[in-house]
Design an enzyme around this catalytic site. Structure first.
Site, PDB file in Angstrom:
ATOM      1  N   HIS A 147      21.628  48.053  30.579  1.00 26.45           N
ATOM      2  CA  HIS A 147      21.303  47.837  31.993  1.00 26.45           C
ATOM      3  C   HIS A 147      22.401  48.265  32.948  1.00 26.45           C
ATOM      4  O   HIS A 147      22.176  48.352  34.156  1.00 26.45           O
ATOM      5  CB  HIS A 147      20.830  46.403  32.210  1.00 26.45           C
ATOM      6  N   ASN A 163      24.531  44.472  24.436  1.00 33.67           N
ATOM      7  CA  ASN A 163      23.699  45.612  24.810  1.00 33.67           C
ATOM      8  C   ASN A 163      24.008  45.988  26.263  1.00 33.67           C
ATOM      9  O   ASN A 163      23.847  45.166  27.172  1.00 33.67           O
ATOM     10  CB  ASN A 163      22.227  45.201  24.651  1.00 33.67           C
ATOM     11  N   GLU A 176      16.597  42.453  12.255  1.00 40.64           N
ATOM     12  CA  GLU A 176      16.870  41.698  13.478  1.00 40.64           C
ATOM     13  C   GLU A 176      15.583  40.981  13.853  1.00 40.64           C
ATOM     14  O   GLU A 176      14.549  41.628  14.074  1.00 40.64           O
ATOM     15  CB  GLU A 176      17.321  42.641  14.604  1.00 40.64           C
TER      16      GLU A 176
HETATM   17  N1  PXP Z   1      17.542  43.565  20.336  1.00 36.80           N
HETATM   18  C1  PXP Z   1      16.649  44.557  20.494  1.00 36.80           C
HETATM   19  C2  PXP Z   1      16.110  45.226  19.266  1.00 36.80           C
HETATM   20  C3  PXP Z   1      16.244  44.991  21.765  1.00 36.80           C
HETATM   21  O1  PXP Z   1      15.348  45.983  21.905  1.00 36.80           O
HETATM   22  C4  PXP Z   1      16.845  44.391  22.902  1.00 36.80           C
HETATM   23  C5  PXP Z   1      16.487  44.869  24.269  1.00 36.80           C
HETATM   24  O2  PXP Z   1      16.894  46.179  24.430  1.00 36.80           O
HETATM   25  C6  PXP Z   1      17.783  43.371  22.687  1.00 36.80           C
HETATM   26  C7  PXP Z   1      18.099  42.950  21.397  1.00 36.80           C
HETATM   27  C8  PXP Z   1      18.468  42.689  23.820  1.00 36.80           C
HETATM   28  O3  PXP Z   1      17.527  41.991  24.565  1.00 36.80           O
HETATM   29  P1  PXP Z   1      17.954  41.342  25.930  1.00 36.80           P
HETATM   30  O4  PXP Z   1      18.323  42.456  26.851  1.00 36.80           O
HETATM   31  O5  PXP Z   1      16.719  40.603  26.365  1.00 36.80           O
HETATM   32  O6  PXP Z   1      19.115  40.437  25.656  1.00 36.80           O
END
Ligand code: PXP
Length: 249
Positions: free
Chosen positions: A17, A14, A158
């Site tokens: 950020h 992801n 998920e």
């Molecule tokens: N999965 C989902 C559905 C999320 O909303 C997020 C955060 O955006 C993540 C995974 C990833 O989480 P993290 O940034 O805490 O690794």
């Protein structure tokens, strides 16, 4: 499932950020698309972005550019709103993950409660699937949510690992781990493909990766944070190594 298949676990990175940092100054850098390409080259199996209703990090143009540049799969996290469904239908990411969204939250705080909006979720799932998009639901690791997920027509869920990740006491960590383990087993027996994510980092990922029903982890904040010090390539490859170790591969 073959022994080999069971050993494989995918990493969805992801990159939200990276966009958070860009938006902090209103510049055109750092670029989440550039980050996604480095992540893929380092072993990421998909790229996740969350187009939030308040556009606090990822912007609409990022989604379009991701679609053009990513070689693996784009997984679009989105709220179950008409606006987001229209965007997904127009841009056609490979995957969509439906998440709950509150404007005031720092990050996605809980799973989607399918039980109190079954019809709305079902309709959204159907419309996205008809466009050829694979849909998953981000849910707490609760058995009634898994039953409701099957009812909604999705093939993927998920599991929210946030409570596990936030737990500090050994007993709490063990309890939350068992909850995820039970939900993963239950979901797989229902025929669902099981993913997991939220709050996973370099210290807590291995036990979750060891759960054979879980075939993909979505991880953002910890990878981008580590990348500040070691670079994205190393941050992704180290996470993948830990996942493989957890898997016993
Ligand atoms: N999965 C989902 C559905 C999320 O909303 C997020 C955060 O955006 C993540 C995974 C990833 O989480 P993290 O940034 O805490 O690794």
């Amino acid at each position: 499932m073959s022994q080999k298949t069971q050993r494989v676990i995918d990493l969805g990175v992801n990159v939200d950020h990276v966009a958070t940092l860009r938006q902090a100054r209103g510049t055109d850098y750092p670029d989440p698309v550039e980050c996604a390409i480095i992540a893929e080259n380092a072993g990421a199996d998909s790229i996740t972005i969350h187009l939030r209703e308040d556009r606090r990090h990822i912007q609409d143009c990022d989604l379009a550019r991701m679609q053009e540049s990513v070689n693996t799969r784009v997984n679009l996290e989105m709220a179950v709103t008409e606006e987001m469904i229209q965007i997904a239908l127009a841009t056609q990411p490979a995957d969509c993950c439906l998440v709950p969204e509150k404007r005031e939250e720092l990050t996605t705080e809980g799973g989607l409660n399918i039980l109190n909006q079954t019809q709305k979720v079902k309709n959204a799932v159907l419309r996205l699937q008809e466009a050829g998009i694979r849909v998953s639901l981000f849910i707490d690791p609760d058995l009634d949510q898994l039953d409701a997920a099957v009812e909604s027509g999705v093939s993927v869920v998920e599991l929210h690992t946030g409570t596990y990740a936030d737990s500090k006491q050994h007993n709490d960590v063990t309890r939350e781990f068992k909850r995820i383990q039970r939900a993963a087993d239950f979901g797989r027996n229902l025929g669902l493909t099981i993913h997991a994510g939220h709050g996973l980092n370099y210290h807590n990922v291995k036990p979750i990766a060891s759960l054979i029903p879980i075939v993909e982890l979505n991880i953002g904040h910890s990878i981008i944070s580590r990348a500040l010090f070691v670079g994205m390539q190393k941050a992704v490859s180290t996470m993948k190594e830990l996942m493989q170790e957890g898997r016993g591969a």
